[in-house]
Design a protein around this motif. Sequence first.
Motif, PDB file in Angstrom:
ATOM      1  N   ASP A  90       3.754   9.072  -5.936  1.00  0.00           N
ATOM      2  CA  ASP A  90       3.982  10.446  -5.474  1.00  0.00           C
ATOM      3  C   ASP A  90       5.416  10.638  -4.989  1.00  0.00           C
TER       4      ASP A  90
ATOM      5  N   THR B 193       0.795  -1.222   0.000  1.00  0.00           N
ATOM      6  CA  THR B 193       0.000   0.000   0.000  1.00  0.00           C
ATOM      7  C   THR B 193       0.832   1.279   0.000  1.00  0.00           C
ATOM      8  N   GLU B 194       2.144   1.189  -0.176  1.00  0.00           N
ATOM      9  CA  GLU B 194       2.964   2.404  -0.200  1.00  0.00           C
ATOM     10  C   GLU B 194       2.656   3.258  -1.424  1.00  0.00           C
ATOM     11  N   ASP B 195       2.653   4.556  -1.235  1.00  0.00           N
ATOM     12  CA  ASP B 195       2.367   5.504  -2.312  1.00  0.00           C
ATOM     13  C   ASP B 195       3.663   5.830  -3.053  1.00  0.00           C
TER      14      ASP B 195
ATOM     15  N   THR C  92      -7.088   0.753   0.879  1.00  0.00           N
ATOM     16  CA  THR C  92      -7.081   0.382   2.291  1.00  0.00           C
ATOM     17  C   THR C  92      -7.889  -0.888   2.520  1.00  0.00           C
TER      18      THR C  92
ATOM     19  N   LEU D 135      -4.149  11.016  -4.947  1.00  0.00           N
ATOM     20  CA  LEU D 135      -4.657   9.651  -4.879  1.00  0.00           C
ATOM     21  C   LEU D 135      -4.096   8.961  -3.655  1.00  0.00           C
ATOM     22  N   THR D 136      -4.827   8.022  -3.131  1.00  0.00           N
ATOM     23  CA  THR D 136      -4.356   7.276  -1.972  1.00  0.00           C
ATOM     24  C   THR D 136      -4.347   5.788  -2.286  1.00  0.00           C
ATOM     25  N   PRO D 137      -3.474   5.040  -1.624  1.00  0.00           N
ATOM     26  CA  PRO D 137      -3.456   3.592  -1.850  1.00  0.00           C
ATOM     27  C   PRO D 137      -4.736   2.941  -1.335  1.00  0.00           C
TER      28      PRO D 137
ATOM     29  N   PRO E 100       1.392  16.744  -5.532  1.00  0.00           N
ATOM     30  CA  PRO E 100       0.971  15.355  -5.322  1.00  0.00           C
ATOM     31  C   PRO E 100      -0.292  15.056  -6.120  1.00  0.00           C
ATOM     32  N   THR E 101      -0.487  13.797  -6.454  1.00  0.00           N
ATOM     33  CA  THR E 101      -1.637  13.405  -7.271  1.00  0.00           C
ATOM     34  C   THR E 101      -2.944  13.471  -6.495  1.00  0.00           C
TER      35      THR E 101
END
Length: 62
Positions: A24, A19-21, A44, A40-42, A37-38
């Motif tokens: 970015d 789940t590391e971004d 969950t 967006l999030t990983p 930064p985009t």
Amino acid sequence: MLHFDPAQPAAYPNGRTFTEDVIDIRVALLTKNEAPPTGLTPHTDTLDRFPYLGDPHPAATS
């Protein structure tokens, strides 16, 4: 080269977690923090078995 020691937990510098971004982080490195930064999030909602990702996220409507 990315080194991995299976006796250690997965985290930088011993590989990376699912789940590391990394996008970015990589873009910031390549642009000397000039690119925003985009946002967006990983995921969950990971599962403990293959295919690891939960259901697809619904498409955003505008």
